[in-house]
Design a protein around this motif. Sequence first.
Motif, PDB file in Angstrom:
ATOM      1  N   CYS A 159      36.743  41.738  68.529  1.00  0.00           N
ATOM      2  CA  CYS A 159      35.594  41.690  67.545  1.00  0.00           C
ATOM      3  C   CYS A 159      34.801  43.018  66.735  1.00  0.00           C
ATOM      4  O   CYS A 159      34.322  43.206  68.506  1.00  0.00           O
ATOM      5  N   LEU A 172      34.449  34.407  64.789  1.00  0.00           N
ATOM      6  CA  LEU A 172      35.099  35.176  63.893  1.00  0.00           C
ATOM      7  C   LEU A 172      36.499  34.444  64.959  1.00  0.00           C
ATOM      8  O   LEU A 172      36.866  34.990  66.514  1.00  0.00           O
ATOM      9  N   VAL A 176      39.164  40.679  64.356  1.00  0.00           N
ATOM     10  CA  VAL A 176      38.139  41.037  63.278  1.00  0.00           C
ATOM     11  C   VAL A 176      36.869  41.394  63.113  1.00  0.00           C
ATOM     12  O   VAL A 176      36.253  41.872  63.552  1.00  0.00           O
ATOM     13  N   GLU A 177      37.355  42.725  62.033  1.00  0.00           N
ATOM     14  CA  GLU A 177      36.463  43.874  61.918  1.00  0.00           C
ATOM     15  C   GLU A 177      35.999  43.579  60.406  1.00  0.00           C
ATOM     16  O   GLU A 177      36.200  43.702  59.047  1.00  0.00           O
ATOM     17  N   ILE A 189      36.855  33.089  59.775  1.00  0.00           N
ATOM     18  CA  ILE A 189      37.042  35.029  59.904  1.00  0.00           C
ATOM     19  C   ILE A 189      38.255  34.397  61.044  1.00  0.00           C
ATOM     20  O   ILE A 189      38.049  34.692  61.278  1.00  0.00           O
ATOM     21  N   CYS A 190      39.281  34.377  59.988  1.00  0.00           N
ATOM     22  CA  CYS A 190      40.643  33.762  61.057  1.00  0.00           C
ATOM     23  C   CYS A 190      40.900  35.275  61.576  1.00  0.00           C
ATOM     24  O   CYS A 190      40.730  36.204  61.106  1.00  0.00           O
ATOM     25  N   SER A 191      42.072  34.894  62.720  1.00  0.00           N
ATOM     26  CA  SER A 191      42.349  36.852  62.912  1.00  0.00           C
ATOM     27  C   SER A 191      42.599  38.177  62.786  1.00  0.00           C
ATOM     28  O   SER A 191      43.206  37.468  61.375  1.00  0.00           O
ATOM     29  N   VAL A 193      41.533  39.736  60.766  1.00  0.00           N
ATOM     30  CA  VAL A 193      40.989  39.514  59.095  1.00  0.00           C
ATOM     31  C   VAL A 193      39.777  41.380  58.303  1.00  0.00           C
ATOM     32  O   VAL A 193      39.076  40.993  59.844  1.00  0.00           O
ATOM     33  N   ARG A 194      39.799  42.269  57.889  1.00  0.00           N
ATOM     34  CA  ARG A 194      39.061  43.137  57.792  1.00  0.00           C
ATOM     35  C   ARG A 194      38.275  43.118  56.419  1.00  0.00           C
ATOM     36  O   ARG A 194      38.674  42.809  55.561  1.00  0.00           O
TER      37      ARG A 194
END
Length: 197
Positions: A159, A172, A176-177, A189-191, A193-194
């Motif tokens: 992340c 996170l 995640v970014e 926030i799921c894997s 996701v940006r």
Amino acid sequence: EFKPDHIVVINGKIYSDLELSSVLSFHCRKEALVTLVVIPFEAGSSFNPVRVGVNGRVLGFGPQGPGKPYTFTGIQMMKHQVLGEIPSGKSDLVKDVYPTLIEKQQRVLAYVSSNLWYECSTPWRYLQGSLLLRSKRATELTLQKEQPAECGLIAGTGCSIGIGSQVRDTILWEGVEIGKNCRVSNAIICSGVRIPD
């Protein structure tokens, strides 16, 4: 020692720091057919209470009836023979099996626990339970004079959080970014996701 005759069933939507060895010891010593791990019932709770007699026997389920109310944690031990009592098709141990065993005067007992327990069947409860455990762990690290990581943030591997961003009370997942100058709170926030700048 855990014997092949015993089965442990734990609901997948809970957190607990309970040592199962203590429950197994109780279960074997009391020669129980089923042992349900319970915690004290809180007034106003949405959970269906387990009714427990003074001798530790489970008397039934529901808000009315004899015995003291407790909350069932979803942790249970049973002898292998209980599997033969489960009806074919879709069924629920609490609704379809345990009441029948109680009616037959079988030894369905309650193990009262004071350990940490949290049920996380909704996204909100998952978030709150995770943050509760994170806070507890940070407190333990502080007491051990180690440097705790920032509280209120749980992050998987890979992340990144951009400069000027504030992320609090958030989980996170992996990779995640979060871009620059973002404000994120009370989120899961799921894997992969940006979130852009």
